[in-house]
Scaffold this motif. Structure first.
Motif: not given
Length: 290
Positions: A262-263, A72, A259, A78-79, A52, A74-75
């Motif tokens: 992981t969330v 970061f 990612a 995603v977010l 991730s 990827n996060y």
């Protein structure tokens, strides 16, 4: 003349008995087995977290398995860009409501089956635990589509309750079986009704069992993919289904997929870590009964 065995001299110590080889090898075998099990369970999680933090190019490069420049992006994707906060709220709402309703219905049902020895009802609950949920997807979709409920939160909550309710009843029956009946009888002698004894005596003492059943039901609902894939809509999509968006016909966005995974995994791991004492005590409550 009978032969006598000579006695050891005064002050002499008896020879130390050597332990069998199997006894001496057991600690080493146990350590090796524990290490292998932990590594086998943690290795996929470690790879998921590391992936991730990589780009897709780094993921496919074996030389950058552990040494790489973390990112970061990827996060962030995603977010923020994929509106995953809405999917998190959807997953939490479905899991919370289905677990709460299952506890409200399942705890009194488990108490009745335990105290009044309803063996046939318990057999029905066990059968509901054994039946695979995938065999019910087609009937569910047909019925709920005719009722125009497909795509709403109601159908997701009801479908998750089909698995959560038998799970809660199954766990709580063993928990109530392990509780002495004399406590309720003493409460009734003091003037409480059977319902009052259940509310004031039995229910407070079964908090650990309810916590165990509720946590396991919540985890199931949070991780469920199959029911949500078929019965959810664009506005009620949950996190496991939203992760599937990273898989396309031509390629797979492994960085974004890991990612998002992981969330999804992190909240459940935190809940399980802090609630492991209740889970173990609730699952083993009826193990030593009798």
């Amino acid at each position: 003349m009978a032969r006598t065995t000579p006695l050891p001299a005064a002050g002499a110590l008896p020879a130390t008995r050597r332990r069998p080889l199997s006894t001496r090898a057991y600690p080493a075998f146990r350590t090796v087995a524990l290490v292998v099990t932990v590594v086998a369970l943690l290795l996929p999680l470690i790879w998921m977290v590391l992936a991730s933090l990589k780009t897709n190019v780094d993921i496919y490069d074996p030389s950058k398995s552990f040494v790489f420049a973390p990112t970061f992006e990827n996060y962030v994707n995603v977010l923020t860009r994929n509106n995953y906060f809405v999917f998190v709220v959807n997953s939490f709402w479905v899991a919370f409501v289905s677990t709460l309703l299952s506890l409200v219905l399942g705890v009194p049902a488990a108490y009745s089956m335990s105290r009044f020895t309803m063996h046939r009802s318990a057999l029905v609950v066990l059968m509901a635990r054994v039946i695979p949920g995938v065999s019910l997807l087609v009937p569910w979709y047909y019925v709920f589509s005719n009722l125009r409920m497909v795509g709403g939160f109601e159908v997701l909550i009801l479908s998750h309750m089909f698995v959560a309710l038998p799970l809660i009843v199954y766990i709580m029956m063993g928990y109530f079986d392990s509780m002495p009946l004399e406590l309720e009888e003493s409460a009734q002698v003091d003037g409480l009704t059977p319902i009052g004894a259940f509310r004031r005596i039995t229910l407070p003492l079964s908090v650990a069992g309810m916590a165990t059943a509720g946590i396991l039901a919540f985890i199931f609902s949070w991780n469920n993919f199959m029911f949500a894939l078929v019965l959810s809509g664009s506005k009620t999509k949950t996190l496991p289904v939203a992760i599937f968006d990273f898989v396309s016909y031509a390629s797979i966005d492994w960085g974004g997929l890991m990612a998002a995974a992981t969330v999804v995994t992190l909240p459940i791991m935190v809940v399980a870590l802090f609630a492991q004492r209740y889970i173990v005590s609730g699952l083993t409550a009826g193990a030593t009964k009798g």
